[in-house]
Enzyme design. Structure first.
Site, short mmCIF file in Angstrom:
data_model
loop_
_atom_site.label_atom_id
_atom_site.label_comp_id
_atom_site.label_asym_id
_atom_site.label_seq_id
_atom_site.Cartn_x
_atom_site.Cartn_y
_atom_site.Cartn_z
N GLY A 343 42.08 6.07 -6.60
CA GLY A 343 42.25 6.59 -7.95
C GLY A 343 41.56 7.92 -8.11
O GLY A 343 40.98 8.47 -7.17
N GLY A 345 39.37 10.42 -11.24
CA GLY A 345 38.82 10.56 -12.58
C GLY A 345 38.25 11.95 -12.79
O GLY A 345 38.51 12.86 -12.00
N GLY A 346 37.45 12.11 -13.86
CA GLY A 346 36.87 13.40 -14.14
C GLY A 346 35.91 13.86 -13.06
O GLY A 346 35.72 15.06 -12.83
N PHE A 347 35.31 12.92 -12.34
CA PHE A 347 34.37 13.22 -11.25
C PHE A 347 35.11 13.79 -10.04
O PHE A 347 34.70 14.75 -9.40
CB PHE A 347 33.64 11.93 -10.87
CG PHE A 347 32.68 12.06 -9.74
CD1 PHE A 347 33.11 12.09 -8.42
CD2 PHE A 347 31.32 12.12 -9.99
CE1 PHE A 347 32.22 12.19 -7.38
CE2 PHE A 347 30.42 12.21 -8.95
CZ PHE A 347 30.88 12.24 -7.64
N VAL A 350 38.62 8.93 -5.59
CA VAL A 350 37.92 7.80 -4.98
C VAL A 350 38.79 7.25 -3.86
O VAL A 350 40.00 7.02 -4.05
CB VAL A 350 37.63 6.70 -6.01
CG1 VAL A 350 36.87 5.55 -5.35
CG2 VAL A 350 36.86 7.24 -7.19
N LYS A 364 33.35 8.13 -3.43
CA LYS A 364 33.62 9.07 -4.51
C LYS A 364 33.45 10.49 -3.98
O LYS A 364 32.37 10.84 -3.47
CB LYS A 364 32.64 8.84 -5.66
CG LYS A 364 33.15 7.98 -6.79
CD LYS A 364 32.16 8.00 -7.93
CE LYS A 364 32.71 7.30 -9.16
NZ LYS A 364 31.78 7.42 -10.30
N ASP A 461 29.08 5.41 -21.50
CA ASP A 461 30.52 5.43 -21.23
C ASP A 461 30.99 4.05 -20.78
O ASP A 461 31.75 3.92 -19.82
CB ASP A 461 30.85 6.48 -20.18
CG ASP A 461 32.34 6.83 -20.18
OD1 ASP A 461 33.01 6.61 -21.21
OD2 ASP A 461 32.84 7.31 -19.15
#
Length: 659
Positions: A343, A345-347, A350, A364, A461
Site C-alpha cells: 500500500g 500513504g502520506g509517508f 509499504v 516503510k 491519528d
C-alpha cells in the site's frame, strides 16, 4: 539506626502508593439513582465517612457505624483493614478510600471500595452481621502464569483449605501461611473476614472465594479475590508488612517503653521520613532530567544523519533500534518490486519482505519528495522503538543508507481493520466476539500510550486504517508519525499545524488546535462505533442518511433502538447487552466537551466490568466529515487521507519532548 531508616522508607512507600494506583483498587457502585442522592443523605454520608476515618486511626483494624436518625436518610458504614497493618496505615487507607468512593460512585446510595490494605462500604440498608459474597472482584498478575498446568488443583488447594479453617476460627478472623508447592516452590496465602460475621459464615465466604479461582485465576501464580465479607490472596512473594507470625491472632504482651524515649524515637522517624521523601522527589526529578537530555541528544544525532546523510553515524539513530543493511532490504523486497507492494500513504510506500530465515516483514519506504514524511520518519524512529505492548505494532529495525530511509516492522497478515470492515466477505468473518476483542485490544493499547509507557504519548491519528490485525485478528495500533509526547504534569498542548484525518478529529483539535489524551478518546469513540456499525464516519455523509455516523448512532440510542445501529454481519453472533454497552461507551467518548469524555483507564474498566454503572451520554454536537470553512487550504476531496491545514488563529506551536 539502619533498621529504622529501612523501616521508615518501607512505610513511606506504602503510604505513597496505598489506594493511589489505578490497578490497586476496585469498586462496586450499587443502587444507582438517576439523580444525585438527596442532600440529607449526602450530608449523612459525609458524616459517616468522617466518623469511620477518625475511628480507624485508633482502632484495631475494624469498625462500623451509622449516621442519621430518620430511617429514610439513615446510612450504615463499615471498614476493615488487613490484619498486618498498623493504625497509621489503616487510617491512611480508610481516608483515601473515603475520598475516592465519593468520586467513583457519586450517584449511588450503596457502594463498596476494595484496596490492597482495606475495605470500605456503605449502604442505606443495614448489612451489619450479614454474610455477603457478591459482588466480587478478582485481581491477578497476567504475566504470572503457572509454569506447571494444574498447579492449584494439587497441593495448593489442600493447603488453602487448611488456611481457611484456621483463619475462620481465629479471634481476628484471619490467617496467613507459607506453602511449599511440589516441594520446591514457595507460595504465600492469606485469608481474612469482616469481624461482624460468625466463624461459620467466615468459612463459607472464604470457601466460596476459593471456588471463584476456577473461573478467573486457576492458571495464575499471583491472584487476589475480594467480596464484601472476606478476601483471599495467593502470591509468590511474601507480602506481610510486619513480622506477623503464622498464629498472628495469638495475644502478645506489649513491651514496656519509657515515654520520653518513645517520643524521641517518633521525632527521629518523622525527620528521617521527611528526608526520605525529599530524596525520593529529587531522585525522580534527576532521573527525568537525564532521560530528557538523552532524548535531546538522540534527536540531534538523528538530525545530523538526515541533513548530512552520513551512513557511518547511523548507529546513533536510536540505541534501542537495530540497523539493517540496505542490501538485505533490497534482496527481500526484490528491489522494491510492485509485486511486493502492500500500500501507500502520506509517508510513502509499504512493501512486504521475506528475510533469509523466512521471517516476514513490512518495510516503510520514505518518499524522497515528502517533507512531511521526513518529519514522520524521525518521529517514529525516536518514539515507537521505546514502546512495547501487545496491542502496538512492533518496530524491528531501520535503515538509513544511500539516501534511503526505511522502517522495518513486523508483518501482520490480515491487513488493517479498515480493509476488514470495508470488504463484505471479510466483515462477515468478524463476528461479535472478534469485534469485542478488537475493541478491548485497541483500548488497552491507547491506555498504555497514555498512562503506562515510558513516554506519555498522544497518537493524534487513531483510525481504522491505522489498526492492523495479526493472524489471530488481535489489533495492533500503528503509524506514530503524528504522535506527540507529554512531559510530567502536562495535560494539553496546542499547534498551528492541525494534522489528522477527517471524521476522527476531536472538535477542540480540529477548530482550535488543542490536543490532549481526550483527543485520542474521541477518536477511539468514533472507531468503536465504526466497528459496531461496519460503517465509516468520514464517508458516512455521502450516504442517503445525510448526517454523521455519530448523529446517526445517537438517534438510534436516544430512541432506545441501539441494536439497529449494529452491522447485519454480526446478527447471528452478537450479545445484546454487550453491544448496547459498547454503543453507550462510544457515545461517551465522542462528547463535544473534552472534560465530559472518560479517560482510557475508565474506558478499559467499563469494557471489562459486567456490573459497572455507566453515565448517560448527551447528543454529540460535533462531527467532521463534510468540507468545513474552518479548514482553509485543507484537503476535503479524500477524507481517508491525513490532512494538514493552517489555522488562522494566533496559536503558539508547542514542541513536546519525551520525559
Amino acid at each position: 539506626m539502619l533498621y529504622l531508616w529501612l523501616l521508615t522508607i518501607k512505610f513511606i512507600c506504602f503510604f505513597l502508593f496505598a489506594c493511589t494506583q489505578p490497578l490497586d483498587y476496585r469498586y462496586a457502585c450499587l443502587d444507582q439513582s438517576s439523580n444525585p442522592p438527596w442532600p440529607r443523605y449526602q450530608a449523612n454520608l459525609n458524616s459517616l465517612l468522617s466518623l469511620l476515618s477518625s475511628h480507624s486511626a485508633k482502632s484495631k483494624g475494624f469498625g462500623h457505624g451509622t449516621s442519621g436518625i430518620n430511617q429514610t436518610h439513615k446510612i450504615y458504614g463499615l471498614y476493615f483493614c488487613r490484619a498486618d497493618t498498623n493504625a497509621t496505615l489503616c487510617n491512611s487507607c480508610v481516608e483515601n478510600s473515603s475520598r475516592l468512593i465519593k468520586q467513583v460512585c457519586p450517584n449511588n446510595v450503596s457502594a463498596i471500595f476494595w484496596c490492597p490494605f482495606c475495605l470500605l462500604r456503605y449502604s442505606n440498608k443495614n448489612f451489619f452481621g450479614k454474610l455477603s459474597v457478591r459482588p466480587r472482584v478478582a485481581m491477578f498478575d497476567a504475566t504470572q502464569n503457572s509454569t506447571s498446568a494444574g498447579e492449584f488443583d494439587s497441593d495448593a488447594r489442600i493447603l488453602m483449605n487448611g488456611l481457611i479453617q484456621m483463619g475462620s476460627e481465629a479471634p481476628l478472623m484471619f490467617g496467613t501461611h507459607m506453602f511449599n508447592i511440589n516441594g520446591t516452590q514457595r507460595r504465600y496465602g492469606w485469608v481474612q473476614c469482616s469481624r461482624d460475621i460468625t466463624s461459620e459464615e467466615c468459612k463459607t465466604c472464604l470457601s466460596d472465594m476459593l471456588h471463584e479461582v476456577e473461573n478467573c485465576c486457576e492458571e495464575k501464580r499471583v491472584w487476589r479475590i475480594f467480596s464484601p465479607s472476606c478476601f483471599v490472596m495467593y502470591e509468590t512473594q511474601p507480602f506481610l508488612l510486619n513480622d506477623v507470625q503464622h498464629d498472628a491472632n495469638a495475644p502478645q504482651k506489649a513491651p514496656e517503653k519509657d515515654e520520653t524515649m518513645s517520643l524521641i524515637l517518633k521525632i527521629i522517624i518523622i525527620v528521617i521520613g521527611v528526608v526520605a521523601v525529599a530524596l525520593l522527589a529529587f531522585s525522580t526529578y534527576y532521573y527525568r532530567r537525564m532521560e530528557r537530555k538523552k532524548v535531546e541528544k538522540e534527536m540531534k544525532n538523528l538530525d545530523a544523519i538526515f541533513s548530512q546523510d552520513q551512513t557511518n553515524n547511523a548507529e546513533n539513530v536510536n540505541p534501542d533500534l537495530p540497523m539493517i543493511p540496505l542490501s538485505t532490504i533490497l534482496k527481500c523486497t526484490d528491489n522494491f518490486s510492485d509485486n511486493y507492494k502492500l500500500g501507500e500513504g502520506g509517508f510513502g510506500a509499504v512493501y512486504k519482505g521475506v528475510l533469509a530465515d523466512g521471517k516476514e516483514i513490512a518495510v516503510k519506504r520514505l518518499s524522497k519528495t515528502s517533507a512531511q514524511g521526513l518529519e514522520e520518519f524521525k518521529n517514529e524512529v525516536m518514539l515507537i522503538a521505546k514502546l512495547q505492548h501487545r496491542n502496538l505494532v512492533r518496530l524491528l529495525a531501520c535503515c538509513i543508507e544511500k539516501k534511503e530511509k526505511l522502517l522495518i516492522y513486523e508483518y501482520l497478515p490480515n491487513s488493517s481493520l479498515d480493509v476488514q470492515l470495508r470488504d463484505m466477505v471479510k466483515a462477515a468473518l468478524l463476528d461479535w466476539k472478534r469485534r469485542l476483542n478488537i475493541i478491548n485490544g485497541i483500548a488497552k493499547g491507547i491506555l498504555y500510550l497514555h498512562e503506562d509507557s515510558r513516554l506519555r504519548v498522544i497518537h493524534r491519528d487513531l483510525k481504522a486504517s491505522n489498526v492492523l490485525l495479526d493472524h489471530e485478528m488481535n489489533p495492533k495500533i500503528s503509524d506514530f508519525g503524528l504522535a506527540r509526547t507529554f512531559g510530567g504534569d502536562q495535560d494539553e498542548a496546542s499547534t498551528i499545524r492541525i494534522i489528522g484525518t477527517y471524521g476522527y478529529m476531536a472538535p477542540e483539535y480540529a477548530i482550535e488546535g488543542l490536543f490532549s489524551v481526550k483527543s485520542d478518546v474521541f477518536s477511539f469513540g468514533v472507531l468503536l462505533l465504526e466497528i459496531i456499525s461496519g460503517k465509516r464516519n468520514n464517508k458516512f455523509y455521502l450516504s442517503e442518511h445525510g448526517q454523521s455516523l455519530l448523529t446517526y448512532a445517537w438517534n438510534f440510542w436516544s430512541e432506545s433502538k441501539g441494536l439497529e445501529l449494529m452491522d447485519p454481519s454480526i446478527a447471528n453472533s452478537y450479545v445484546a447487552s454487550e453491544v448496547l454497552k459498547c454503543i453507550q461507551i462510544g457515545l461517551l467518548c465522542v462528547q463535544d466537551n473534552a472534560a465530559d469524555r472518560p479517560t482510557m483507564s475508565s474506558v478499559v474498566h467499563m469494557l471489562g466490568s459486567d456490573n459497572v454503572t455507566l453515565p448517560s451520554p448527551i447528543c454529540p454536537a460535533f462531527s467532521v466529515g463534510r468540507a468545513r470553512n474552518t479548514f482553509e487550504g485543507g484537503t476535503s476531496s479524500n477524507a481517508s487521507t491525513p490532512v494538514i491545514v493552517n489555522d488562522v488563529n494566533d496559536i503558539t506551536l508547542s514542541e513536546m519532548m519525551p520525559r
